[in-house]
Design an enzyme around this catalytic site. Structure first.
Site, PDB file in Angstrom:
ATOM      1  N   GLY A  46      11.955  -5.926   4.258  1.00 42.96           N
ATOM      2  CA  GLY A  46      12.918  -6.605   3.559  1.00 42.96           C
ATOM      3  C   GLY A  46      12.619  -8.118   4.019  1.00 42.96           C
ATOM      4  O   GLY A  46      12.431  -8.253   5.354  1.00 42.96           O
ATOM      5  N   GLN A  51      15.534 -16.558   5.647  1.00 44.87           N
ATOM      6  CA  GLN A  51      14.692 -16.360   6.727  1.00 44.87           C
ATOM      7  C   GLN A  51      13.405 -17.133   6.870  1.00 44.87           C
ATOM      8  O   GLN A  51      12.646 -17.178   8.116  1.00 44.87           O
ATOM      9  CB  GLN A  51      14.340 -14.604   7.021  1.00 44.87           C
ATOM     10  CG  GLN A  51      15.576 -13.830   6.938  1.00 44.87           C
ATOM     11  CD  GLN A  51      15.164 -12.344   6.979  1.00 44.87           C
ATOM     12  OE1 GLN A  51      15.066 -11.759   6.016  1.00 44.87           O
ATOM     13  NE2 GLN A  51      14.983 -12.160   8.223  1.00 44.87           N
ATOM     14  N   CYS A  92      16.044  -6.436  12.340  1.00 44.20           N
ATOM     15  CA  CYS A  92      15.723  -7.719  11.228  1.00 44.20           C
ATOM     16  C   CYS A  92      14.682  -8.370  12.002  1.00 44.20           C
ATOM     17  O   CYS A  92      14.555  -8.567  13.124  1.00 44.20           O
ATOM     18  CB  CYS A  92      17.048  -8.409  11.411  1.00 44.20           C
ATOM     19  SG  CYS A  92      17.019  -9.872  10.434  1.00 44.20           S
ATOM     20  N   LEU A  93      13.785  -8.985  10.883  1.00 46.88           N
ATOM     21  CA  LEU A  93      12.942  -9.838  11.447  1.00 46.88           C
ATOM     22  C   LEU A  93      13.158 -11.108  12.145  1.00 46.88           C
ATOM     23  O   LEU A  93      12.453 -11.706  12.739  1.00 46.88           O
ATOM     24  CB  LEU A  93      11.747 -10.023  10.201  1.00 46.88           C
ATOM     25  CG  LEU A  93      11.122  -9.036   9.529  1.00 46.88           C
ATOM     26  CD1 LEU A  93      10.427  -9.385   8.417  1.00 46.88           C
ATOM     27  CD2 LEU A  93      10.342  -8.113  10.640  1.00 46.88           C
ATOM     28  N   HIS A 134      21.873  -5.764   3.534  1.00 47.56           N
ATOM     29  CA  HIS A 134      21.423  -6.632   4.623  1.00 47.56           C
ATOM     30  C   HIS A 134      20.530  -7.913   4.214  1.00 47.56           C
ATOM     31  O   HIS A 134      20.978  -8.981   4.710  1.00 47.56           O
ATOM     32  CB  HIS A 134      20.379  -5.670   5.458  1.00 47.56           C
ATOM     33  CG  HIS A 134      19.784  -6.360   6.515  1.00 47.56           C
ATOM     34  ND1 HIS A 134      19.905  -6.028   8.015  1.00 47.56           N
ATOM     35  CD2 HIS A 134      18.702  -7.289   6.588  1.00 47.56           C
ATOM     36  CE1 HIS A 134      19.403  -6.682   8.590  1.00 47.56           C
ATOM     37  NE2 HIS A 134      18.574  -7.772   7.979  1.00 47.56           N
ATOM     38  N   GLU A 135      19.641  -7.812   3.360  1.00 47.08           N
ATOM     39  CA  GLU A 135      19.196  -9.034   2.599  1.00 47.08           C
ATOM     40  C   GLU A 135      20.097 -10.033   2.063  1.00 47.08           C
ATOM     41  O   GLU A 135      20.085 -11.256   2.209  1.00 47.08           O
ATOM     42  CB  GLU A 135      18.155  -8.694   1.861  1.00 47.08           C
ATOM     43  CG  GLU A 135      16.941  -8.003   2.603  1.00 47.08           C
ATOM     44  CD  GLU A 135      16.464  -8.542   3.759  1.00 47.08           C
ATOM     45  OE1 GLU A 135      16.411  -9.411   4.060  1.00 47.08           O
ATOM     46  OE2 GLU A 135      15.829  -7.680   4.708  1.00 47.08           O
ATOM     47  N   HIS A 138      21.853 -12.318   4.384  1.00 49.92           N
ATOM     48  CA  HIS A 138      20.816 -13.428   4.777  1.00 49.92           C
ATOM     49  C   HIS A 138      21.249 -14.498   3.767  1.00 49.92           C
ATOM     50  O   HIS A 138      21.519 -15.513   4.133  1.00 49.92           O
ATOM     51  CB  HIS A 138      19.675 -13.030   4.766  1.00 49.92           C
ATOM     52  CG  HIS A 138      19.187 -12.333   6.034  1.00 49.92           C
ATOM     53  ND1 HIS A 138      19.281 -12.906   7.365  1.00 49.92           N
ATOM     54  CD2 HIS A 138      18.535 -11.138   6.239  1.00 49.92           C
ATOM     55  CE1 HIS A 138      18.863 -12.273   8.331  1.00 49.92           C
ATOM     56  NE2 HIS A 138      18.376 -10.878   7.739  1.00 49.92           N
TER      57      HIS A 138
END
Length: 184
Positions: A46, A51, A92-93, A134-135, A138
């Protein structure tokens, strides 16, 4: 398509609240394609526009094993459908190589637009429910480490710094190899 740089924790731009997408146009479609390519290249499941330093309400995901079923959520709204929360191991990226448990509702309703501007309205559970929350965080300037203790947040920040230094050195070595002449 292009690979986009992913912001790393604790970059303050990750705290920016995303604005709604006004129109699903060619610019948005190009960003979607770039985000999907970036997500696959980074081996993520994701990615939120925040991000990649684009502060609009756009999320891409792909939970398939073959990485061939991307999903797009524009201007998403997520409503929990259960009160109880379950812990899930999250990563997480933007927080590379840091993983920890976060408790979230296991079943949610997602309302959004897809990449064609068509309405999405579905109830989901399990990994998709966790991933969309989660996304969504962000898009609201929240990072999964915010749910952790202050000590774990400090450890995460320190680990990200180390990971980025290692990646930078690897990049420098790779660049040096690429510029050296080949002996024939």
């Amino acid at each position: 398509m292009a690979l986009l740089p992913i912001l790393s924790y604790p970059d303050p731009r990750l705290r920016t609240i995303a604005a709604p997408v006004k129109e699903v146009n060619d610019e948005i479609k190009t960003l979607i394609a770039d985000m999907i390519e970036t997500m696959y290249d980074a081996e993520g499941i994701g990615l939120a526009a925040t991000q990649v330093d684009r502060h609009i309400q756009l999320i891409v995901m792909d939970l398939s094993e073959n990485k061939d079923t991307p999903m797009v959520f524009i201007n998403p709204k997520v409503t929990p459908l259960v009160d109880e929360k379950q812990p899930y191991e999250e990563g997480c990226l933007s927080v590379p190589e840091v993983y920890d448990k976060v408790e979230r509702p296991n079943k949610v309703r997602i309302e959004a637009l897809d990449e064609h501007g068509q309405t999405i309205d579905k109830e989901v559970e399990g990994l998709l429910a966790v991933c969309i929350q989660h996304e969504m965080d962000h898009l609201n300037g929240v990072i999964f480490v915010d749910y952790l203790s202050k000590l774990k947040q400090t450890r995460a920040r320190d680990k990200v710094k180390k990971v980025l230094k290692v990646r930078e050195k690897q990049g420098e070595r790779q660049a040096t190899r690429e510029t050296q002449p080949v002996n024939a």
